[in-house]
Design a protein around this motif. Sequence first.
Motif, short mmCIF file in Angstrom:
data_model
loop_
_atom_site.label_atom_id
_atom_site.label_comp_id
_atom_site.label_asym_id
_atom_site.label_seq_id
_atom_site.Cartn_x
_atom_site.Cartn_y
_atom_site.Cartn_z
N LEU A 190 -55.98 -76.51 27.01
CA LEU A 190 -56.02 -78.07 26.87
C LEU A 190 -56.91 -78.55 25.83
O LEU A 190 -58.04 -78.48 25.85
CB LEU A 190 -56.38 -78.79 28.24
N ASP A 215 -56.11 -83.56 22.19
CA ASP A 215 -54.67 -84.10 22.08
C ASP A 215 -53.99 -83.95 23.29
O ASP A 215 -53.26 -84.81 23.92
CB ASP A 215 -53.96 -83.59 20.85
N ALA A 216 -53.87 -82.68 23.77
CA ALA A 216 -53.30 -82.58 25.20
C ALA A 216 -53.87 -83.17 26.37
O ALA A 216 -53.15 -83.53 26.95
CB ALA A 216 -53.07 -80.91 25.38
N LYS A 223 -52.64 -86.69 26.07
CA LYS A 223 -51.10 -86.77 26.69
C LYS A 223 -51.06 -86.60 28.37
O LYS A 223 -50.53 -87.20 28.89
CB LYS A 223 -50.34 -85.72 25.92
N PRO A 227 -48.35 -79.41 28.64
CA PRO A 227 -49.20 -79.30 26.97
C PRO A 227 -50.19 -78.20 27.12
O PRO A 227 -50.45 -77.67 26.13
CB PRO A 227 -49.98 -80.49 27.21
N ARG A 276 -48.21 -74.95 26.07
CA ARG A 276 -47.95 -75.25 24.76
C ARG A 276 -49.27 -75.04 23.72
O ARG A 276 -49.11 -74.40 22.67
CB ARG A 276 -47.35 -76.52 24.46
N GLY A 277 -50.17 -75.54 24.47
CA GLY A 277 -51.61 -75.39 23.50
C GLY A 277 -52.10 -73.85 23.52
O GLY A 277 -52.77 -73.46 22.56
#
Length: 118
Positions: free
Chosen positions: A24, A27-28, A31, A63, A66-67
Motif C-alpha cells: 500500500l 497513492d494507494a 485511493k 491497489p 497492484r502495488g
Amino acid sequence: MANNNKLKGEITVQLAGKDYKCRLTVDAIMKVEDSCDCGIIKLATKMGEGDIRMSEIINVLTPALRGGGNDMQHKDVIALVQKAGIVKSTAAVANLLAKTLTDDSEEATDEGKQEKVD
C-alpha cells in the motif's frame, strides 16, 4: 507470510492457495480512503470491530495487489476474493492494514527494551 520487504512496505498474502505480494503506497492509501469514504486508520479500526464491507475488502486489496506488482483489475480481485473466501480475504486485509500502519523500525530486544533497526 514470507519474503516481505519491510523497507518497501511489502507483505505477502496468501489467497486461494497462491502467494501475492502486496504494497500500500501513499497513492494507494489515498485511493482506498477515497473509495471507502474514510481514513485508513478509521478503516482499520472498523475492521477490528468487525464492521467491514466486502466492497471495502476489494477496495483495499485491489491497489495493494497492484502495488505489489500484480497486474490485476477490480473484477480480477472480486473473482480472487470469491475463490479465496470471505474469511481468508478479510484476514489478509486485516494483516495488510496492520502491517501498513505498524512502525517496524523498532524491535524489542531480549531485555524488553526497544532498539532502533537500520
